[in-house]
Design an enzyme around this catalytic site. Structure first.
Site, PDB file in Angstrom:
ATOM      1  N   GLU A  46       0.850  -1.185   0.000  1.00  0.00           N
ATOM      2  CA  GLU A  46       0.000   0.000   0.000  1.00  0.00           C
ATOM      3  C   GLU A  46       0.886   1.235   0.000  1.00  0.00           C
ATOM      4  O   GLU A  46       2.028   1.182   0.443  1.00  0.00           O
ATOM      5  CB  GLU A  46      -0.865   0.026   1.282  1.00  0.00           C
ATOM      6  CG  GLU A  46      -1.773  -1.157   1.431  1.00  0.00           C
ATOM      7  CD  GLU A  46      -2.401  -1.240   2.826  1.00  0.00           C
ATOM      8  OE1 GLU A  46      -2.359  -0.231   3.560  1.00  0.00           O
ATOM      9  OE2 GLU A  46      -2.920  -2.309   3.169  1.00  0.00           O
ATOM     10  N   CYS A 105      29.330  46.245   9.709  1.00  0.00           N
ATOM     11  CA  CYS A 105      30.070  47.410  10.201  1.00  0.00           C
ATOM     12  C   CYS A 105      31.293  47.742   9.363  1.00  0.00           C
ATOM     13  O   CYS A 105      31.893  48.796   9.527  1.00  0.00           O
ATOM     14  CB  CYS A 105      30.501  47.184  11.649  1.00  0.00           C
ATOM     15  SG  CYS A 105      31.727  45.883  11.833  1.00  0.00           S
ATOM     16  N   CYS A 108      33.132  38.786  13.520  1.00  0.00           N
ATOM     17  CA  CYS A 108      33.380  40.219  13.596  1.00  0.00           C
ATOM     18  C   CYS A 108      33.568  40.527  15.070  1.00  0.00           C
ATOM     19  O   CYS A 108      32.692  40.237  15.871  1.00  0.00           O
ATOM     20  CB  CYS A 108      32.191  40.992  13.022  1.00  0.00           C
ATOM     21  SG  CYS A 108      32.206  42.731  13.491  1.00  0.00           S
ATOM     22  N   LYS A 167       2.232   4.629   1.489  1.00  0.00           N
ATOM     23  CA  LYS A 167       2.286   5.190   2.839  1.00  0.00           C
ATOM     24  C   LYS A 167       1.884   6.656   2.735  1.00  0.00           C
ATOM     25  O   LYS A 167       2.647   7.509   2.278  1.00  0.00           O
ATOM     26  CB  LYS A 167       3.693   5.053   3.432  1.00  0.00           C
ATOM     27  CG  LYS A 167       3.748   5.485   4.894  1.00  0.00           C
ATOM     28  CD  LYS A 167       5.039   5.024   5.548  1.00  0.00           C
ATOM     29  CE  LYS A 167       5.024   5.277   7.045  1.00  0.00           C
ATOM     30  NZ  LYS A 167       5.105   6.688   7.402  1.00  0.00           N
ATOM     31  N   TYR A 180      -7.267   2.009   6.131  1.00  0.00           N
ATOM     32  CA  TYR A 180      -6.584   0.786   5.695  1.00  0.00           C
ATOM     33  C   TYR A 180      -6.544  -0.327   6.745  1.00  0.00           C
ATOM     34  O   TYR A 180      -5.904  -1.345   6.541  1.00  0.00           O
ATOM     35  CB  TYR A 180      -5.150   1.090   5.244  1.00  0.00           C
ATOM     36  CG  TYR A 180      -4.390   1.968   6.206  1.00  0.00           C
ATOM     37  CD1 TYR A 180      -3.942   1.468   7.412  1.00  0.00           C
ATOM     38  CD2 TYR A 180      -4.154   3.307   5.906  1.00  0.00           C
ATOM     39  CE1 TYR A 180      -3.275   2.271   8.310  1.00  0.00           C
ATOM     40  CE2 TYR A 180      -3.479   4.124   6.803  1.00  0.00           C
ATOM     41  CZ  TYR A 180      -3.047   3.605   8.002  1.00  0.00           C
ATOM     42  OH  TYR A 180      -2.393   4.407   8.891  1.00  0.00           O
ATOM     43  N   ASP A 200       1.183  10.326   3.698  1.00  0.00           N
ATOM     44  CA  ASP A 200       1.871  11.204   4.649  1.00  0.00           C
ATOM     45  C   ASP A 200       0.872  12.168   5.281  1.00  0.00           C
ATOM     46  O   ASP A 200       0.753  13.320   4.890  1.00  0.00           O
ATOM     47  CB  ASP A 200       2.980  11.965   3.936  1.00  0.00           C
ATOM     48  CG  ASP A 200       4.042  12.454   4.907  1.00  0.00           C
ATOM     49  OD1 ASP A 200       3.960  12.097   6.097  1.00  0.00           O
ATOM     50  OD2 ASP A 200       4.933  13.184   4.476  1.00  0.00           O
ATOM     51  N   CYS A 237      29.617  46.791  16.386  1.00  0.00           N
ATOM     52  CA  CYS A 237      29.002  46.370  15.123  1.00  0.00           C
ATOM     53  C   CYS A 237      27.469  46.446  15.206  1.00  0.00           C
ATOM     54  O   CYS A 237      26.864  45.853  16.094  1.00  0.00           O
ATOM     55  CB  CYS A 237      29.446  44.947  14.817  1.00  0.00           C
ATOM     56  SG  CYS A 237      28.614  44.197  13.425  1.00  0.00           S
ATOM     57  N   CYS A 277      33.291  42.918   7.808  1.00  0.00           N
ATOM     58  CA  CYS A 277      31.945  42.589   8.273  1.00  0.00           C
ATOM     59  C   CYS A 277      30.901  43.292   7.407  1.00  0.00           C
ATOM     60  O   CYS A 277      31.013  44.495   7.167  1.00  0.00           O
ATOM     61  CB  CYS A 277      31.809  43.016   9.726  1.00  0.00           C
ATOM     62  SG  CYS A 277      30.118  42.982  10.313  1.00  0.00           S
ATOM     63  N   LYS A 337      10.791   3.340   3.081  1.00  0.00           N
ATOM     64  CA  LYS A 337      10.810   4.800   3.014  1.00  0.00           C
ATOM     65  C   LYS A 337      11.485   5.256   1.725  1.00  0.00           C
ATOM     66  O   LYS A 337      12.545   4.749   1.360  1.00  0.00           O
ATOM     67  CB  LYS A 337      11.586   5.365   4.205  1.00  0.00           C
ATOM     68  CG  LYS A 337      10.833   5.253   5.514  1.00  0.00           C
ATOM     69  CD  LYS A 337       9.873   6.415   5.686  1.00  0.00           C
ATOM     70  CE  LYS A 337       9.359   6.489   7.097  1.00  0.00           C
ATOM     71  NZ  LYS A 337       9.552   7.749   7.756  1.00  0.00           N
TER      72      LYS A 337
HETATM   73  P1  AMP Z   1       5.599   6.113  11.445  1.00  0.00           P
HETATM   74  O1  AMP Z   1       4.749   7.339  11.749  1.00  0.00           O
HETATM   75  O2  AMP Z   1       6.825   6.420  10.676  1.00  0.00           O
HETATM   76  O3  AMP Z   1       5.775   5.249  12.640  1.00  0.00           O
HETATM   77  O4  AMP Z   1       4.748   5.269  10.411  1.00  0.00           O
HETATM   78  C1  AMP Z   1       3.593   4.645  10.818  1.00  0.00           C
HETATM   79  C2  AMP Z   1       2.426   5.429  10.358  1.00  0.00           C
HETATM   80  O5  AMP Z   1       2.287   5.405   8.962  1.00  0.00           O
HETATM   81  C3  AMP Z   1       1.135   4.842  10.840  1.00  0.00           C
HETATM   82  O6  AMP Z   1       0.857   5.216  12.156  1.00  0.00           O
HETATM   83  C4  AMP Z   1       0.157   5.429   9.874  1.00  0.00           C
HETATM   84  O7  AMP Z   1      -0.336   6.641  10.394  1.00  0.00           O
HETATM   85  C5  AMP Z   1       0.974   5.769   8.657  1.00  0.00           C
HETATM   86  N1  AMP Z   1       0.509   5.128   7.417  1.00  0.00           N
HETATM   87  C6  AMP Z   1       0.278   5.780   6.271  1.00  0.00           C
HETATM   88  N2  AMP Z   1      -0.158   4.952   5.323  1.00  0.00           N
HETATM   89  C7  AMP Z   1      -0.229   3.722   5.884  1.00  0.00           C
HETATM   90  C8  AMP Z   1      -0.628   2.444   5.401  1.00  0.00           C
HETATM   91  N3  AMP Z   1      -1.033   2.255   4.143  1.00  0.00           N
HETATM   92  N4  AMP Z   1      -0.570   1.416   6.271  1.00  0.00           N
HETATM   93  C9  AMP Z   1      -0.152   1.590   7.544  1.00  0.00           C
HETATM   94  N5  AMP Z   1       0.239   2.777   8.040  1.00  0.00           N
HETATM   95  C10 AMP Z   1       0.201   3.833   7.230  1.00  0.00           C
HETATM   96 ZN    ZN Z   2      30.530  43.836  12.302  1.00  0.00          ZN
END
Ligand code: AMP
Ligand code: ZN
Length: 731
Positions: free
Chosen positions: A118, A430, A445, A120, A245, A122, A450, A427, A333
C-alpha cells in the site's frame, strides 16, 4: 559516525541521542513543527538502536526506541485505545526491504506468504470507532496507547461516513458468538490516515500568508494541525480527506486477510486508496516500490513510502509485534526528495556574538510540498567541502520537513568563470575586518560596536529567557537604535515614556501621516522595562550575552557567586596555567570560575575576557545606576513566597513563556522546579505538547495544570486547590 568503542562514551552518546530524539518527537508529534528532516530523524533513531543493540545494558524501557509517537496534549480529552496503535519499522532502501522479506519468510517456515503493498500516506493517523454502525468517536494515535478525542472535528471531514454501509454488515454466521440471523453490527474500530491534498495545502498556505497567519511546513503538519483545532469550524474549512486501511479487530467481522480488510472497508463506505497490490514474491514488491517512487510527484497527495504487509491475518498473528511495531509490516521509506535550482547569492548574516554565517539564496523550488528559497551553509569550511559557487546549479533537499539543505553543485552545469566563494574580509554590517580564530570554523566580527551584533545583543537582553522585556521586539529595537535612543542594553533603562510614545515607526498612515508608537504601547513598554529591573541574577548573566554562557551556566554562576560584583572579582584572579609543573587539577582548583560545576576553563576564560573589557565594566555600572538589580541577595523576594514547599515539573512548550521563563517565575514565588516527575511532584505544568512527563504524571496521579492555570497561578500567587507541601522530589 563510527560507534563509540568504550562503554562510557557509548553511554554518553545514547543519553544525548535519547534527549535529542525526545525533543524532536515533541516538535513533530505534539507541536506539528518538526525541526529536522525525516531522514535526519531516522538516522538519529537508527544510531540509538544500534548503540542499544551493541550495549544491551544501556537499553532502558523508556528509551524513545521503545515508544510510539508522543503522549497526547492536554487540550483534547484522552482516549485509551482498546487495541494499541503501533508504529511501523522502516526499511531505508531495497536491501533492508529484502532483509525484512527474508526474515518474514524464515519466521513463517517458508510457507506460502503473500504481501500487500500500500502507499504510505503522509498524513496523521486516525482511529474511528463505530457503535451499532454509527460513528461514535474519532481519535488520534497519540503515543499508541492513549490518543486524543477529536470527534467533533472529524465529524466535519466530508469523506468520513457517519454510518457504516449496510452492504458491509456481516452475516450472522460470520460473527463470532452471534445468536441471530441478522447480526447486530459488532463494535468496529477503523483506522487509517487523514491527510490534506497537495492542492488544498497550497491554497491553505496562500490564505494563511494573505491573512498574516503562519504557513504550514508541509501537508502532513497542515492535516495534523487542522484536526487538532479548538474550533471545529476551522477544521470544516480545511479540505481534509482520509484513506482508511485497517480494522482494530478484523476477526470480529469474519475477515482473514489484509486484502479482505481493504475490500470490507470499501463496502462499508470508506475511502480506500486504490493503489494496492497483492504480491506473491519479492520482485513484485520491488516493482511496486519503484513505480510508487516514479508516481509520487504526480499523485494529488503526499506519500513518503510504501507499506508492505503480510496478507494473511493468521500469519500476522504468528509474527506478532515488537514493543513498538508489528513484525508483519514494514515501511519502505522513499529516499528524501531532492530538487535542483540555481544558487543566486551567498549572503552573510552577523549573529549576536559576531559569528558570520553564510546563507545560500537560490531560485525558489517546491520540495516535499513546500517552497524554499534559502538555506544556511553554516561556515566557510562547509562551503569549501561542498564546493558551491554562486551561479551553480545546486541540489537542495528537504525530506518532507523543515530545514532545507544544500547538498552540492552539479559540476557539469557550472557556468564558466564561477569563482570560489570567499568569506568577506570585512563585516557586512560594520565594515570592520573579520577574524577566524585558530582551530575554529567560525569567522567572527569582533567589533563590539558592530550594528548587526548590537541589534542581536539588544534583542537577546530583552528576550524571554533573559530579562524578558515584554513587547520589546526587533522592530521597536531597530527604530530605537536608528533614532539614537539605544546604544547598549543599559539604555533600555533610560528610555522616557513620552519619547517612546512619539517614536516614529518608519511607516506612514493612509493619509501620509507618520505612524508613532503611541501612548498605550509606550506605557506598557515602560512597565515591562521596569519589571525587568528585578529579574534574577541568572537572567542578567545570560542576558549579557557572554560567550559560551547559556542559561544553565548562568544559573550555576549566579548560584555560586550571588552577585555580579562577586563574579567580576573572581574574574580578576588569574589562575595558574596547567603545564610547567602545574597539574591540570591544580590549575582548575586555582580558578574560582572554572571549578564551578558545569563551567570549566573555556567558559571561565570567556567570562574573564568579558569582565576584562573596560567597556563592559562601564556598562555594568550604568545598569546599576539605572536601577537594574545585579545581586541575588539584594533582591528581597519581590512577591510573597506563596508557592514555597511546592514542586513543579514543566513539560512541553508554552505559548506565553519559554520554559526557562516559566520556571523562573515559579521560583520567584518560592516554588521548586524539578526536571523529573515523581510521587512528590505537586504539579506538572503541561504545555501544548506534553511529553512522557505528562504520561508519568497521569500514571502517578500528580495534578496537571495547563498554561491558563499556570498564568492565573502566577497572577494570583496561589496554587489551584492547595496541595500539601512535600519534601525533596529529586530523590
Ligand atoms: P511512522 O509514523 O513512521 O511510525 O509510520 C507509521 C504510520 O504510517 C502509521 O501510524 C500510519 O499513520 C501511517 N501510514 C500511512 N499509510 C499507511 C498504510 N497504508 N498502512 C499503515 N500505516 C500507514
Ligand atoms: Zn561587524
Amino acid at each position: 559516525m563510527t560507534p563509540p568503542v568504550d562503554r562510557e562514551s557509548a553511554a554518553a552518546r545514547t543519553q544525548a541521542l535519547r534527549a535529542e530524539i525526545e525533543r524532536h518527537n515533541r516538535m513533530y508529534y505534539a507541536l506539528d513543527a518538526p525541526e529536522i528532516s525525516d531522514a535526519a530523524y531516522d538516522a538519529l533513531s537508527r544510531e540509538l538502536r544500534e548503540l542499544e543493540a551493541a550495549w544491551p545494558d544501556l537499553a532502558v524501557s523508556d528509551s524513545p526506541t521503545q515508544k510510539v509517537g508522543q503522549a497526547p496534549s492536554a487540550q483534547f480529552a484522552p482516549v485509551a485505545h482498546a487495541v494499541r496503535m503501533y508504529s511501523l519499522d522502516n526499511a531505508m532502501g531495497l536491501d533492508e526491504l529484502d532483509a525484512w522479506l527474508g526474515r518474514v519468510r524464515e519466521a513463517v517456515g517458508y510457507r506460502a506468504c503473500e504481501f500487500v503493498c500500500e502507499l504510505k500516506i503522509d498524513g496523521s493517523s486516525l482511529a474511528l470507532t463505530y457503535e451499532d454502525g454509527a460513528l461514535l468517536r474519532a481519535a488520534t494515535r497519540g503515543d499508541g496507547r492513549t490518543g486524543e478525542n477529536i470527534t467533533v472535528n472529524v465529524r466535519q471531514v466530508a469523506d468520513v461516513p457517519t454510518h457504516l454501509d449496510e452492504a458491509a454488515r456481516p452475516a450472522a454466521h460470520d460473527v463470532q458468538g452471534s445468536l441471530f440471523d441478522i447480526a447486530a453490527w459488532p463494535a468496529t474500530e477503523v483506522r487509517g490516515e487523514i491527510y490534506m491534498p497537495k492542492a488544498s495545502f497550497e491554497r491553505l498556505n496562500a490564505e494563511q500568508e494573505a491573512s498574516g497567519g503562519s504557513a504550514f511546513a508541509n501537508p502532513r503538519n497542515a492535516a495534523a494541525g487542522s484536526v487538532r483545532q479548538k474550533d471545529p469550524q476551522v477544521t470544516a474549512s480545511r479540505d481534509l480527506a482520509t484513506f482508511m486501511y485497517a480494522i482494530a479487530e478484523p476477526r470480529a467481522l469474519g475477515l482473514a486477510r489484509q486484502s479482505e480488510v481493504l475490500e470490507w472497508l470499501r463496502r462499508a463506505g470508506f475511502h480506500v486508496n486504490p493503489d494496492v497490490i497483492v504480491c506473491a514474491d519479492g520482485p513484485s514488491v520491488h516493482e511496486f516500490c519503484a513505480s510508487a517512487i516514479k508516481r509520487r510527484e504526480s499523485l494529488p497527495y503526499e506519500i513518503d513510502g510504501v507499506v508492505v504487509k503480510v496478507d494473511s491475518l493468521a500469519l500476522q498473528d504468528e509474527l506478532g509485534y515488537t514493543s513498538k511495531a508489528p513484525r508483519w509490516a514494514i515501511a519502505f521509506k522513499f529516499p528524501p526528495e531532492e530538487k535542483t535550482t540555481v544558487l543566486r547569492e551567498i549572503r552573510v548574516q552577523v549573529g549576536r556574538t559576531g559569528n558570520l554565517t553564510p546563507l545560500a539564496e537560490f531560485d525558489p523550488v517546491t520540495v516535499a510540498g513546500s517552497t524554499i528559497a534559502r538555506a544556511t551553509l553554516h561556515n566557510i569550511d562547509e562551503i569549501g567541502r561542498k564546493d558551491v559557487r554562486v551561479g551553480d546549479t545546486i541540489i537542495v533537499r528537504k525530506a518532507g520537513d523543515v530545514i532545507p539543505e544544500v547538498l552540492g553543485p552539479i559540476l557539469s552545469l557550472r557556468p564558466k568563470g564561477a569563482e570560489i566563494w570567499r568569506m568577506p574580509t570585512a563585516c557586512p554590517s560594520c565594515g570592520e575586518p573579520v577574524w577566524r580564530e585558530e582551530r575554529e570554523v567560525a569567522t567572527r566580527c569582533v567589533n563590539a560596536g558592530c550594528p548587526a551584533q548590537r541589534l542581536e545583543r539588544l534583542a537577546h537582553w530583552a528576550g524571554r529567557g533573559s530579562l524578558d522585556i515584554d513587547g520589546m521586539g526587533y522592530e521597536i529595537i531597530t527604530r530605537l537604535v536608528d533614532t539614537g535612543a539605544l546604544h547598549d542594553v543599559s539604555d533600555f533603562y533610560a528610555l522616557d515614556e513620552q519619547d517612546l510614545a512619539a517614536l516614529d515607526m518608519g511607516r506612514v498612515k493612509q493619509d501620509g501621516a507618520p505612524v508613532a508608537l503611541g501612548p498605550i504601547v509606550a506605557a506598557k513598554l515602560t512597565a515591562s522595562i521596569d519589571a525587568s529591573r528585578r529579574r534574577s541574577l541568572a537572567r542578567v548573566f545570560f542576558g549579557l550575552g557572554i560567550r559560551h554562557v547559556g542559561s544553565t551556566v548562568a544559573e550555576a554562576l549566579a548560584a555560586e557567586f550571588g552577585s555580579i560584583d562577586a563574579l567580576a572579582e573572581a574574574a580578576s584572579i588569574s589562575p595558574l596555567a596547567a603545564g610547567g609543573g602545574v597539574t591540570l587539577a591544580a590549575a582548575l582548583a586555582s580558578d574560582p570560575i572554572a571549578r564551578v560545576e558545569g563551567v570549566g576553563p573555556k567558559i571561565a576564560e570567556s567570562v574573564r575576557a568579558f569582565f576584562g573589557n573596560a567597556e563592559n565594566r562601564a556598562l555594568i555600572e550604568r545598569l546599576r545606576e539605572r536601577g537594574v538589580v545585579l545581586a541575588e541577595e539584594k533582591r528581597a523576594p519581590a512577591r510573597p513566597q506563596t508557592l514555597a514547599g511546592l514542586t513543579f515539573v514543566l513539560t512541553g512548550a508554552l505559548e506565553a513563556y519559554s520554559r526557562d521563563a516559566a520556571g523562573a517565575a515559579l521560583k520567584e514565588l518560592g516554588a521548586k522546579v524539578s526536571g523529573s516527575v515523581s510521587k512528590k511532584t505537586s504539579f506538572v505544568v503541561a504545555g501544548d505538547d506534553a511529553g512522557s512527563k505528562l504520561a508519568k504524571a497521569l500514571e502517578l496521579g500528580v495534578s496537571v495544570l495547563d498554561e491558563e492555570a499556570l498564568v492565573s497561578m502566577l497572577d494570583t500567587g496561589h496554587a489551584p486547590g492547595f496541595v500539601a507541601a512535600t519534601s525533596d522530589p529529586d530523590e
